[in-house]
Structure formats: C-alpha cells, structure tokens
Design an enzyme around this catalytic site. Structure first.
Site, mmCIF file in Angstrom:
data_model
loop_
_atom_site.group_PDB
_atom_site.id
_atom_site.type_symbol
_atom_site.label_atom_id
_atom_site.label_comp_id
_atom_site.label_asym_id
_atom_site.label_seq_id
_atom_site.Cartn_x
_atom_site.Cartn_y
_atom_site.Cartn_z
ATOM 1 C CB CYS A 109 5.005 56.488 -47.125
ATOM 2 S SG CYS A 109 3.953 57.526 -49.804
ATOM 3 C CD GLU B 26 3.752 62.703 -52.628
ATOM 4 O OE1 GLU B 26 4.931 61.878 -52.700
ATOM 5 O OE2 GLU B 26 3.388 63.185 -53.522
#
Length: 445
Positions: free
Chosen positions: A240, A206
């Site tokens: 993010c 990720e």
C-alpha cells in the site's frame, strides 16, 4: 457462546487490565513467532509465492520488532499522565489515563497477511483489549497458520480467530464492537465505516492511494532508480505504501528509464521471472488490464496460468487515477514545477508522497503543498519500519494511526481524570455573580 460473547466476558472479568498480564501476552506472542516461523514462511510461499528473505524481513521481523518495542515502552505508555491545571482549579489535580477499549475486531488483508494481522494485534493486546482477528480468505494457508499459532499461544478469551469470506466480514462489522481496525481497499473501507457508524463504533482504517514519486533534475538517478525499483516491486507491487507512479523531470526521463531497466534486470532477471506472482486470479485480471494504459518500456508480459506479470515500466502522459497495487510502474515526464505542484495538490491525499531531490526549495514546496500520511525524501517504504513514526493515511487513504505508541493509543480510550479537594471550595464560581466578573477578567488577563 459466540466468540464475541467470550471476548466480552473475558474483558469484563478484568483479566486484561493488569500491566504484567499484557506484557506476558506479548512475550507469548513473540515466542510463538519463533516456534511457528517455518510454518508461517511456508504458508506465505504457498499463498503469495514470497521468497523466504522477503517473507521474513517484511512479515515476521517487523512484528517481532513491534512486540519488543511495545514490551520496552508499555509501562510508560500505560502510566497516567499528569495534566496542568490553572489557578481556577486549585487545588485540584488532572490526569489522562489510557483505558482499554474492550472487545475489538481486526480485519486484515492478503498482501502482508502476517504483518498486517499481528501488528494491530500487538497494539490491541498492549492496550489491554480482547481481540477477534478475521484474516483474509485470499491467503488461506497463512490464515490457517495464524489460527494454529494464536490458539496455541494465547488464551481463547483473549484472542479468537475466525476464517471466512466477505460475507463473514460483513456480518462481523454489523455487530457492535468497541473498536474496528481495518486494512484494505478504499471501497471496502467505506463499507466498514458505514457499518461501524450504525453502531457508533470507532474505526482505524488503513487504506491505500496513488502514492506519487517525484524525481527532479538534481536527483542521483542511479540511486533513485535502485530505491524506486526496490520499493515499487517489493511483494510484486502489492504494497500500500509502494510508489504508484513516477513523475520525473523531462530532462532526466531517459536516464531514469535506462537505470530502472538495468536495476529490474539485475533484481529479477532479463525475463522478470525472479519476481513473485500475484495473489489471486481476480487481482491478476485487474492488474493485467492496466498494461494497456501506456507505452511499454520494459517487461509487459503476463501469464494468467501462473498469475505472473513481469516487472513493467510504462511511459504515460498523466498519473493513473487508481492505485495500481501490482508490478506496473507508469513514468510521467514533467517540465514546470508550478504545474507539478498544482497537480499534486489537487490529487486525493495518498499514504505517502516520495521525492528524490537535492533541491531544498522544491522539497519545501512539496512538503507544504501536498497532504499525505508520510512525506519521504530519497527513499521508499522504510518509513513504516520506524517504530515511533505513526503509520496511516489522510482522507481517502485512511483515518487513524498505528505502530508503536500510536498503535497503543488507537486501541485505548484516553480517559480524563479530575480530582478536587473536598476541603477547599473557592466561592468565585457560585452565584450571585455581582462584582465577580471584573476579578475574573483581571485574573485571566
């Protein structure tokens, strides 16, 4: 005995396979979150300056929801799934069973150090694995609080926590694991993937990306500004999936800037001091250096002693080439839709593409021409809170998926099972083959 050896021995004992044991581990983790809530909230404030509301709603609550979702659905996720067979296989039966992978490694980041440590842990435990968690050294108080909580709540053969710096992380990924789950920057993610490739270890990565936010002439500017300001400056921009920059139609540029200024003042005060600080000095220095990449429209002050940067709006002529990951929002005007779409299509695939629009044709074009982990219309960030929406990136923004059933499957080996009857044996497949091909073609069509 090393932590990894202990985890492997515990897995080999078969203790993690029974469904009831997995459910009990999840229940104990849920109870531990309640018992250690105050300690975790204090640690998040000490490490990142997080306000209590944001710390609870973005760190603890999502994990609690993830746990309860897993408990509710785990019997279905873990059950063997029948798979259809053709006439050629009769009277065989085929199924898919989800096996635990084994001993897995979770490397978590500093920006959401509770959520991004425990959310993958939920998937790993639900799938029946043993886990070594290495939290970020840049959130040391939270790492210590997590270790204390997990050591109290769970069997050490099931979960181990190791604290340390990048050297420890490099040593860990060099060992053989049955799966590695990494959340962090693309640069470090590449090193993790390279190390994992040497031991043929599967990975979930990720990462991040320059998530664009498109605003066109049909958008509700007041609502768009409110949601952009919230999504971008949540956690001081250290998210993010935050919008990285805004691409606004030139006819709405001034209106959007004015609305964003008003919202930022409302949210964080005229001096921006209501915004939390950044995580650590090296990150502050990197983000502060980006303040010179455009004309400052709002904010722009940086205080190195306090690791604080005001929520800042920049007028820019082109999208930034790197993920900002901080409280700076470049705003870029666009005129022609074709050029906008060409630029987005040519850019590296991000975690999310955001759009504020009522124009169905534009939205359809954005959906078709762009690649990303998520496509979100008229909102930001909250797509990650939908339990049954897989979370992850594409290419440079990551590989693999997590959350809910996708998280369970990330830590599972989908094992094909095929059972044929010993009582019936069709002769069609065996040689000699003379005269059989015509029958096969006729039957298979």
């Amino acid at each position: 005995m090393t932590p990894q050896a202990g985890l492997r021995d515990h897995f080999a004992s078969g203790a993690t396979w029974p469904l009831e044991g997995r459910l009990e581990a999840l229940r104990r983790l849920d109870a531990a979150l309640t018992g250690h809530e105050d300690a975790l909230l204090q640690a998040l404030h000490d490490d990142l300056g997080k306000p209590e509301f944001e710390a609870y709603s973005s760190e603890i609550l999502p994990v609690r929801q993830e746990i309860r979702h897993a408990i509710r659905h785990l019997p279905r996720w873990a059950a063997p799934r029948r798979v259809a067979t053709s006439w050629f296989h009769w009277p065989a039966r085929a199924a898919l069973s989800m096996q635990p992978r084994g001993a897995v490694l979770v490397l978590s980041p500093w920006n959401y150090p509770v959520q991004l440590s425990l959310s993958p842990l939920v998937g790993a435990l639900a799938a029946g694995n043993t886990v070594l968690l290495k939290p970020s050294e840049f959130a040391p108080a939270t790492a210590a609080a997590l270790q204390a909580m997990l050591e109290e709540a769970l069997d050490p053969g099931l979960v181990q926590v190791m604290q340390g710096d990048a050297a420890l992380a490099a040593a860990l990924v060099a060992e053989h694991w049955d799966h590695i789950f990494f959340t962090g920057s693309g640069a470090v993610g590449r090193r993790v993937a390279e190390a994992a490739a040497r031991t043929l270890t599967s990975c979930t990565l990720e990462l991040g990306g320059c998530n664009p936010c498109v605003v066109d002439g049909s958008a509700d500017i007041g609502l768009a500004a409110k949601r952009i300001a919230w999504g971008k400056f949540l956690n001081a921009g250290q998210t993010c999936i935050a919008p990285n920059h805004v691409l606004v139609h030139e006819s709405r540029f001034e209106a959007l800037v004015a609305a964003l200024k008003a919202r930022l003042t409302e949210f964080y005060g005229a001096d921006g001091q209501g915004l939390q600080r950044l995580a650590h000095p090296a990150h502050f220095a990197r983000v502060a250096a980006l303040l010179g990449q455009g004309e400052v429209l709002h904010g722009g002050a940086a205080d190195a002693a306090r690791l604080h940067i005001q929520p800042t709006l920049l007028a820019a002529s082109a999208p930034p080439e790197q993920e900002i990951f901080g409280p700076i929002l470049p705003i870029i005007p666009w005129r022609e839709g074709a050029a906008l779409l060409d630029g987005l299509a040519a850019a590296p695939a991000p975690l999310a593409v955001y759009a504020h629009s009522r124009d169905r044709a534009l939205l359809a074009a954005l959906r078709q021409r762009t690649r990303s982990g998520a496509f979100v219309v008229n909102d930001h960030v909250v797509q990650a809170t939908v339990a049954d929406l897989p979370f992850g990136g594409v290419g440079p923004s990551g590989q693999g998926r997590s959350h809910g059933q996708a998280g369970f499957e990330a830590f599972s080996n989908p094992r094909a099972e095929f059972r044929q009857s010993p009582r019936i044996d069709l002769p069609m497949r065996y040689p000699p083959y003379e005269g059989k091909l015509a029958w096969v073609k006729r039957l298979m069509g």
